[in-house]
Design an enzyme around this catalytic site. Structure first.
Site, PDB file in Angstrom:
ATOM      1  N   ASP A 191      42.559  36.271  38.878  1.00  0.00           N
ATOM      2  CA  ASP A 191      42.665  37.163  37.701  1.00  0.00           C
ATOM      3  C   ASP A 191      41.386  37.980  37.490  1.00  0.00           C
ATOM      4  O   ASP A 191      40.322  37.422  37.274  1.00  0.00           O
ATOM      5  CB  ASP A 191      42.934  36.256  36.482  1.00  0.00           C
ATOM      6  CG  ASP A 191      42.978  37.002  35.151  1.00  0.00           C
ATOM      7  OD1 ASP A 191      43.031  38.246  35.141  1.00  0.00           O
ATOM      8  OD2 ASP A 191      42.965  36.313  34.110  1.00  0.00           O
ATOM      9  N   HIS A 365      41.029  35.581  28.888  1.00  0.00           N
ATOM     10  CA  HIS A 365      40.727  35.795  30.306  1.00  0.00           C
ATOM     11  C   HIS A 365      39.277  35.440  30.608  1.00  0.00           C
ATOM     12  O   HIS A 365      38.383  35.630  29.776  1.00  0.00           O
ATOM     13  CB  HIS A 365      40.963  37.261  30.683  1.00  0.00           C
ATOM     14  CG  HIS A 365      42.394  37.674  30.590  1.00  0.00           C
ATOM     15  ND1 HIS A 365      43.296  37.479  31.610  1.00  0.00           N
ATOM     16  CD2 HIS A 365      43.087  38.260  29.586  1.00  0.00           C
ATOM     17  CE1 HIS A 365      44.479  37.942  31.239  1.00  0.00           C
ATOM     18  NE2 HIS A 365      44.381  38.421  30.019  1.00  0.00           N
TER      19      HIS A 365
END
Ligand SMILES: [Zn+2]
Ligand SMILES: [Zn+2]
Length: 550
Positions: A191, A365
Site C-alpha cells: 500500500d 494508512h
C-alpha cells in the site's frame, strides 16, 4: 508454466483496486473496488474496472479475495459477479458490508460468500492462500500470502501499523517475519497511499482521546460526522458518549445500516443498552445529554450534515451551543464542499472541529516509517508498490531501493508481470480499462458523452425549434430559441431575436430539396448558429436544432 500478475486498477490512481493472479491453471482476483469520479467526470456516480479482460481466464477464475470492506476494494463486486459467478472470500465484517451492496443489485442469496478468519489458510484453485490481520480505518482487514509453483507473494491490502489497535489485534508483522525466514518472499505488493507522510501514523486510540475532550467540555449537543465504515471510531463515539452521560442518535442510511451489521457480526458492542437514541426524540433531552453521529463529512450536498447546517434537516437543526466534529480526512476534490459545510456550521452558531485544527481524525494508512517496517520485515526479492497515483508508487519504489531491495518495479494498470520460478519478466500489456457508472447505466457513458457534458457545463445549450407543415413544408411556428446556461432570457431579447433571424435566414435561403432533407438543414442551422454565438458572445454553446412536422 508461469504466474502472470495483472493490476486491473489501483496502480496509477487512488481507488479502483483490483489485481489478477493467473498461473495458467487457475486464477484469482484480489479485491474488486470502485473509484469516485474526479472533476472531469461530470455526472458520473463512480468508476469500475472493465472486467471484460477476465473473459480469457473465465474457465479458470477460481475466486475473489477481499482485503477489507471499503468501497475502493469491494464496490465493483456486484458488477463483477454479474458476469463471473465465482466464490467471494472475506472476513465476516467485509462480507457483511458487501451483502448490503449485493442486496441493492438483487444478488444477495445468489452470491457465494465464503467467510474466512483473519489468520486462516485455504485453497483457491491451485493457490495456497493465507490471510493475515492488518490494522486499517475499518475493522476486520487482512492481507494475503499467496503460494503457487512460481513463488510466494505477499499482498498487504490497505494497512497501517497501529501500536494500540482498538480490537487488540496488531498488523501481523511477527507472522511476516517468520514467513521471510522460512520461505523467501518472491514479491511484496504494498500500500503506497501515505508514502508522502513522514514518520508514523497516529494510533486510532488518539481519536478516542480527542473525542473525550470534546464530549467532556462541549456545552450543548455534539454532532460527529465521519465515514460509516469506520466501525472502531463509531464504537469510540458510543463509548465516550456513554462515559459522559450522552445518548447517541444515528443519522444517515449507511450509518444505521453499518452499525446494525457490525452489532450482528459482533465487532461492535453497545456500552449501555439504551445508548442509542431515536433521532426523533433528540429534541426531548437536554442538549448536554445528546450526541449525533452522522455521515456527510465530505460536504455532500444532500447529506444529513449539510441539511443540519442549513437548518433543513427534519429532526436536527444546528444552533448556538452545538459542537460539530468532522472526523475524517479532506478527500482531494471535496475540499470546496467541505469548506462550505464548515462555513454553514459556523454560521448556524456551532463550534467546529476538523482535521486541520484538532486530532479528531487519524489516517488508516501507513506513513513512511511503517512502510519501511513492512519492507524490512518481508525482505522480498521484488517490490511492487500498489494503491496510489504514479508519484506515490515511484516514491515508494525509491524507498524500497534505499532499504536495499534492488528490484523495486513500478507497474501501471494493465502491465503484465510474469513470474517464472521466482524471476520476473515484463510481458507487455493486457487490455484493461474502466467503465463509468451513471445511474443505471454501466459503460454507456464514454469519452464523447463526457465531452458533451463538459461542453454543456462550460458554454450551455441552445435549442432552435421549428414546426413545419407535413404537407406543404411551410413554417407553422418558429424558429423559437430556447437557451440553458447561455444568457438570461430577460434582457437578452435583442440577442435572441438575432439568433432567431439567423435561423430563419438559413431556412429561407435553403433550396426546396434541402428543406425536405432535415439532416442537411439541421447541419446548416447548427453551423450558422455556432458562427452567430461565437461572434456575439465568443462562446460555443451546444446547438440542437429540432424540426417538428405537424
Ligand atoms: Zn481501505
Ligand atoms: Zn483503499
Amino acid at each position: 508454466m508461469s504466474l502472470r500478475v495483472i493490476p486491473l486498477g489501483g496502480l496509477g490512481e487512488i481507488g479502483l483496486n483490483s489485481m489478477l493472479f493467473d498461473d495458467g491453471e487457475s486464477a484469482l482476483l484480489v479485491d474488486a473496488g470502485l473509484m469516485f469520479p474526479d472533476d472531469t467526470m461530470l455526472g458520473i456516480d463512480f468508476v469500475i474496472p472493465d472486467y471484460g479482460v477476465l473473459r480469457e481466464t473465465a474457465g479458470r477464475l477460481a475466486g475473489l479475495l477481499l482485503t477489507h470492506g471499503h468501497e475502493d476494494h469491494i464496490g465493483a463486486v456486484s458488477f463483477l459477479l454479474k458476469d463471473f459467478d465465482i466464490p467471494v472470500h472475506g472476513t465476516p465484517l467485509t462480507l457483511g458490508l458487501l451483502r448490503r451492496r449485493l442486496a441493492e443489485h438483487g444478488l444477495d442469496g445468489v452470491a457465494r460468500l465464503v467467510p474466512i478468519g483473519r489468520a486462516d489458510r485455504f485453497r483457491v484453485g491451485a493457490f495456497d492462500v493465507e490471510s493475515f490481520p492488518v490494522c486499517h480505518s475499518i475493522p476486520d482487514g487482512v492481507g494475503y500470502i499467496l503460494r503457487c509453483a512460481d513463488g510466494v507473494f505477499v499482498h498487504t491490502g490497505d494497512f497501517k501499523i497501529d501500536e494500540r489497535p482498538p480490537d487488540g489485534v496488531p498488523t501481523a508483522i511477527g507472522r511476516l517475519a517468520r514467513l521471510a525466514a522460512e520461505e523467501p518472499v518472491t514479491a511484496l505488493f504494498s500500500d503506497s497511499t501515505n508514502v508522502e507522510r513522514e514518520g508514523y501514523s497516529l494510533p486510532e486510540a488518539f481519536v478516542g482521546e480527542a473525542l473525550s475532550e470534546v464530549f467532556e467540555t462541549a456545552p450543548g449537543r455534539v454532532v460527529v460526522a465521519m465515514f460509516s465504515s469506520n466501525i472502531h471510531r463509531i464504537q469510540a463515539v458510543l463509548d465516550t458518549a456513554a462515559r459522559y452521560g450522552r445518548r447517541v442518535a444515528l443519522v444517515g442510511r449507511s450509518m444505521v445500516g453499518n452499525v446494525a451489521t457490525a452489532l450482528e457480526i459482533g465487532c461492535m458492542k453497545l456500552p449501555k443498552p439504551d445508548i442509542l437514541l431515536p433521532v426523533e426524540e433528540a429534541e426531548k433531552l437536554p442538549p448536554a445529554q445528546v450526541a449525533v453521529l452522522t455521515t456527510g463529512s465530505q460536504g455532500e450536498p444532500l447529506s444529513a450534515l449539510t441539511l443540519m447546517a442549513l437548518g433543513e434537516h427534519k429532526y436536527i437543526k444546528i444552533r448556538e451551543g452545538d459542537t460539530a466534529v468532522l472526523s475524517s480526512k479532506f478527500i482531494p476534490g471535496n475540499e470546496r464542499a467541505i469548506a462550505n459545510v464548515i462555513n454553514n456550521l459556523f454560521l448556524a452558531g456551532a463550534d467546529v472541529l476538523y482535521e486541520k485544527i484538532s486530532e479528531v481524525h487519524v489516517s488508516g494508512h501507513a506513513s513512511r516509517e511503517e512502510l519501511k517496517v513492512m519492507i524490512r520485515t518481508v525482505r522480498p526479492r521484488y517490490f511492487i508498490p500498489i494503491h496510489g497515483e504514479m508519484r506515490h508508487l515511484i516514491r515508494h519504489g525509491k524507498l524500497a531501493r534505499e532499504l536495499g531491495v534492488s528490484r523495486a518495479e513500478i507497474a501501471a494498470d494493465g502491465e503484465i508481470l510474469e513470474f517464472s520460478r521466482g524471476e520476473l519478466t515484463r510481458a507487455g500489456n493486457a487490455p484493461v480499462g474502466r467503465l463509468f457508472v451513471d445511474g443505471k447505466g454501466v459503460g454507456d457513458v464514454e469519452g464523447l458523452v463526457l465531452k458533451d457534458r463538459y461542453h454543456l457545463s462550460q458554454d450551455g445549450l441552445v435549442m432552435v425549434v421549428l414546426a413545419l407543415s407535413s404537407g406543404s413544408g411551410e413554417i407553422l411556428y418558429g424558429p423559437d430559441i430556447v437557451t440553458r446556461g447561455v444568457v438570461t432570457e430577460n434582457g437578452s431579447e435583442s440577442l435572441l431575436e438575432g439568433a432567431r433571424e439567423t435561423a430563419l435566414k438559413v431556412w429561407e435561403e435553403a433550396s426546396p430539396e434541402a428543406r425536405k432533407d432535415h439532416a442537411e438543414i439541421k447541419t446548416d442551422i447548427r453551423k450558422a448558429m455556432r458562427r452567430f454565438f461565437n461572434k456575439r458572445l465568443e462562446r460555443k454553446p451546444v446547438i440542437i436544432p429540432v424540426l417538428l412536422e405537424l
